[in-house]
Design an enzyme around this catalytic site. Sequence first.
Site, PDB file in Angstrom:
ATOM      1  N   ASP A  59       0.225  -1.808  -0.007  1.00 40.00           N
ATOM      2  CA  ASP A  59      -0.184   0.072  -0.320  1.00 40.00           C
ATOM      3  C   ASP A  59       1.048   1.353  -0.016  1.00 40.00           C
ATOM      4  OD1 ASP A  59      -2.191   2.002   0.642  1.00 40.00           O
ATOM      5  OD2 ASP A  59      -3.330   0.867   2.019  1.00 40.00           O
ATOM      6  N   ARG A  77      -0.689   5.035   0.025  1.00 38.04           N
ATOM      7  CA  ARG A  77      -1.363   5.201   0.127  1.00 38.04           C
ATOM      8  C   ARG A  77      -0.942   6.544   1.788  1.00 38.04           C
ATOM      9  NH1 ARG A  77      -7.265   2.548   0.468  1.00 38.04           N
ATOM     10  NH2 ARG A  77      -5.890   0.869   1.685  1.00 38.04           N
TER      11      ARG A  77
END
Length: 397
Positions: free
Chosen positions: A305, A307
């Site tokens: 990830d 983000r």
Amino acid sequence: MNWGDADPQVRGPVIVSRHPSSMNIRNALGAYGGPYSIYRALAVAMEELAEDHRPNFDHTEPVINIPQQPQWSDPTKIVSFDPFGHMTTQFYKKEIEQGLDIRPTIAITRAHMLVPEIQAEVKSGALAVDGKVVITNAGELNVHKAAIDPVWFLPGVAARLNVEEDFLRRSLFESTGGMYPELISRPDIKVFLPPIGGLTVYIFGNHELISDPKTRLTVRVHDECNGSDVFCSDICTCRPYLIFGMVEAIKEAQSGGVGLIIYFRKEGRALGEVTKYLVYNARKREGDSAAKYFERTENVAGVKDMRFQGLMPDVLHWLGITRIDRFMSMSNMKHDAIIDAGIQILERVPIPDELIPADSKVEIDAKIAAGYFTNGHIPDADDLSRTVGRGWDDSHP
């Protein structure tokens, strides 16, 4: 640029333009418009747009007032966008009239929305027509929304992400192919407008009550998923959770509270749609199982990830939020980032089981096992190995 000063005149405008009138007093790197600055460059190159074009800002001011909050004057609270970005033409009108190229980085408008699932809720009687939020029997919604472009205060971003500012600058410079050499050569300029997407805030209910701690607040923080959000792919829970969050936000607003949907442009966990589709291919060709869900992503992208939710709470600070009554998210990363920002969360609300598409069980079980919030069973290794997705040629049961 005195980032974090409560007085916008002392703080100063964000000046990034390389126009002759602004070139020598720039205090920011990058360009207005995020990724759309590249399209502006194409328009200039094709002589479709004059290089010295200045926007006419008449009648573009916000339709509602998002008032200044104490968090705006804390340089550690908001580091990823300009909290005065919607007030640019108000606070710096004189400078703009004198020829400086200063532009808003936030725009606030009003809209009506028609969402098929919401219309179905109204038709079934699950959502009432109140004339304020749901305004017609057709399920038409009344909403205010704010679009926010990123404006990074580099020392604050570095501190939030727990990296050195010099290392952050060099990584940004090298990982963009040297697109912004002044990240290295101008360490005195502390503000950077990166070429990435921003976010949109959708407000259901009375916007004046958002920062009132006595008013109940339901919030869904959602990261973009074009395949599900727009085109209804069933490999993930993104659209069902988004719609569920929207329904609950509307119900909160109809009960006298406020509902918020905060939509970030972070496609495919900020890995991008190409990477996401490559991962889909690997999952389906090798046997799609929850046990190997994150492994497939790491094989392609190198990480699970990207983000990095540490910057996400800035928008909550901008709105003056100190408490969320109902947080419509299972993400431990979002939850922890909000708590670390000093904002209280009273209740976490998972997506109901009946809204989870069959093929997205792989995703949701893997995420729960990895730390996502649930009120139910946490899958173990055996459970994960038994949770499998359908093949490309398989249809819904």
